[in-house]
Scaffold this active site. Sequence first.
Site, mmCIF file in Angstrom:
data_model
loop_
_atom_site.group_PDB
_atom_site.id
_atom_site.type_symbol
_atom_site.label_atom_id
_atom_site.label_comp_id
_atom_site.label_asym_id
_atom_site.label_seq_id
_atom_site.Cartn_x
_atom_site.Cartn_y
_atom_site.Cartn_z
ATOM 1 N N GLN A 3 -3.039 2.707 9.860
ATOM 2 C CA GLN A 3 -1.690 2.735 9.272
ATOM 3 C C GLN A 3 -0.717 3.536 10.127
ATOM 4 O O GLN A 3 0.485 3.270 10.124
ATOM 5 C CB GLN A 3 -1.736 3.364 7.860
ATOM 6 C CG GLN A 3 -2.383 2.496 6.805
ATOM 7 C CD GLN A 3 -3.833 2.860 6.590
ATOM 8 O OE1 GLN A 3 -4.521 3.244 7.531
ATOM 9 N NE2 GLN A 3 -4.318 2.730 5.374
ATOM 10 N N ASP A 62 -2.092 10.957 -2.390
ATOM 11 C CA ASP A 62 -2.354 9.934 -3.405
ATOM 12 C C ASP A 62 -2.667 10.541 -4.766
ATOM 13 O O ASP A 62 -2.640 9.836 -5.777
ATOM 14 C CB ASP A 62 -3.502 9.033 -2.951
ATOM 15 C CG ASP A 62 -3.064 8.187 -1.766
ATOM 16 O OD1 ASP A 62 -3.023 8.728 -0.643
ATOM 17 O OD2 ASP A 62 -2.716 7.014 -1.966
ATOM 18 N N ASN A 89 -5.796 12.503 -0.001
ATOM 19 C CA ASN A 89 -4.956 11.682 0.889
ATOM 20 C C ASN A 89 -5.880 10.889 1.811
ATOM 21 O O ASN A 89 -7.108 10.995 1.748
ATOM 22 C CB ASN A 89 -3.976 12.569 1.681
ATOM 23 C CG ASN A 89 -2.895 11.751 2.355
ATOM 24 O OD1 ASN A 89 -2.301 10.875 1.736
ATOM 25 N ND2 ASN A 89 -2.647 11.989 3.636
ATOM 26 N N LYS A 90 -5.265 10.106 2.656
ATOM 27 C CA LYS A 90 -6.004 9.211 3.552
ATOM 28 C C LYS A 90 -7.120 9.959 4.290
ATOM 29 O O LYS A 90 -6.937 11.096 4.727
ATOM 30 C CB LYS A 90 -5.016 8.584 4.548
ATOM 31 C CG LYS A 90 -5.578 7.588 5.519
ATOM 32 C CD LYS A 90 -6.399 6.498 4.883
ATOM 33 C CE LYS A 90 -5.703 5.737 3.791
ATOM 34 N NZ LYS A 90 -6.631 4.849 3.018
ATOM 35 N N ALA A 126 0.841 5.156 -2.142
ATOM 36 C CA ALA A 126 0.687 5.472 -3.570
ATOM 37 C C ALA A 126 1.915 5.102 -4.420
ATOM 38 O O ALA A 126 1.779 4.401 -5.434
ATOM 39 C CB ALA A 126 0.329 6.954 -3.713
ATOM 40 N N ARG A 143 0.864 -1.176 0.000
ATOM 41 C CA ARG A 143 0.000 0.000 0.000
ATOM 42 C C ARG A 143 0.901 1.226 0.000
ATOM 43 O O ARG A 143 2.110 1.122 0.151
ATOM 44 C CB ARG A 143 -0.947 -0.008 1.202
ATOM 45 C CG ARG A 143 -0.221 -0.332 2.505
ATOM 46 C CD ARG A 143 -0.782 0.356 3.688
ATOM 47 N NE ARG A 143 -0.651 1.782 3.596
ATOM 48 C CZ ARG A 143 0.480 2.460 3.792
ATOM 49 N NH1 ARG A 143 1.625 1.827 4.055
ATOM 50 N NH2 ARG A 143 0.501 3.775 3.691
HETATM 51 O O1 MRU Z 1 -4.790 3.344 1.708
HETATM 52 P P1 MRU Z 1 -3.295 3.542 1.796
HETATM 53 O O2 MRU Z 1 -2.712 3.056 3.069
HETATM 54 O O3 MRU Z 1 -2.587 3.019 0.569
HETATM 55 O O4 MRU Z 1 -3.128 5.108 1.778
HETATM 56 C C1 MRU Z 1 -1.854 5.680 1.781
HETATM 57 C C2 MRU Z 1 -1.874 7.129 2.000
HETATM 58 O O5 MRU Z 1 -2.903 7.745 2.083
HETATM 59 C C3 MRU Z 1 -0.554 7.837 2.017
HETATM 60 O O6 MRU Z 1 -0.666 8.990 2.780
HETATM 61 C C4 MRU Z 1 -0.235 8.178 0.583
HETATM 62 O O7 MRU Z 1 -0.116 7.052 -0.235
HETATM 63 C C5 MRU Z 1 0.859 9.095 0.343
HETATM 64 S S1 MRU Z 1 2.507 8.778 0.856
HETATM 65 C C6 MRU Z 1 3.093 7.358 0.408
#
Ligand code: MRU
Length: 361
Positions: free
Chosen positions: A198, A239, A249-250, A53, A51
């Site tokens: 996470q 993302d 983002n998340k 991005a 997981r």
């Molecule tokens: O659902 P996920 O855990 O893949 O989400 C990840 C995020 O939201 C991160 O903040 C994002 O990918 C940016 S940094 C790697």
Amino acid sequence: MKIEGIAYRSIRHDGDSILILDQTRLPWRIDWLRLTDAAGAAHAIKTMQVRGAPLIGAVAAYGLAMELRADPAGLESVAAMLGDTRPTAINLRWALNRMLLRLRPLPVAQRAAAAWDEAVAIAEDDVETCRAIGAHGLPLIQAIAAKNPGRPVNILTHCNTGWIATVDYGTALSVVYQAHDAGIPVHVWVDETRPRNQGALLTAWELGAHGVPHTVIADNAGGHMMQHGQVDIVLVGTDRVTRRGDVANKIGTYLKALAAQDNGVPFWVACPHSTLDWSVDDGVAEIPIEDRDEAEVTHTTGLLPDGTPGAIRTAAPGSRAANPAFDVTPARLVTGLITERGRCAASIDGLRTLYPERDAA
Ligand code: MRU
């Protein structure tokens, strides 16, 4: 980055296959899973064994490369299948498009070898990009430290943006690691990041393994911390960033941005070039938001009393749950973007100064 003193990347080569760190097992177990084909890569992305991005883009590229060895003619259909695994992070489509642009013009017999080389190049690009993001974010932390001698810089972060969410270094956490490694005292408030936690599970584990002081907080605590002067800066990843600087983002990132603005706390977003989506302007209206299983909300995963990892129900029996996995923070709430080319305003003009070729394209 290191696990118990040994340097790793989140993707390792092993002959014709790759090994990935199974993130559904962390922090309880360090399990390296072998992926040998596109179906395995798609499964790993969908189930969030991998997981983050940038990482899902790189794993999809390797998945395509491994599949082309068995079926060199299957380029378009396999890329489409991999591209459908998760909808919000544009890095997935960016990596697959880069593969398609490289491979389409080639004779079928040459595609498999070229695909592997291109997947390796995508992974190397991500490593250098993330390293550079850390370097361009470092002056922000140095400036706060200089103003507050004798106390750590308090950074609030959300989700996991570390080396395991990328091929190495991380995005927002690359800034944290570089500041820590430069001897700047930093302390990170780690949002637990419900529903999948996470932050509590992955970010806390990573920071602990690197020796970075940190404290896990409930997602709802950040606003209170900011009101009481306990947060110097918010650093998050993304993302997808639109042409005008809106940031997906998340889920929960938007609320942190609102609280940061109300309290005059700078809110910075670490954004690799692979996360820019120049085809989209209005993030709220146009970015597809992944809807995930309601069990992620009704249940919480952790270590059960018998010491095994598992899930327990934390919502009332019979209640339904909704689970949008991302939100969009409008550009007006973003202090700036930290990219591999430098920092810029979250705006069309800001992005144009760093990426003039994207505008021309
Ligand atoms: O659902 P996920 O855990 O893949 O989400 C990840 C995020 O939201 C991160 O903040 C994002 O990918 C940016 S940094 C790697």
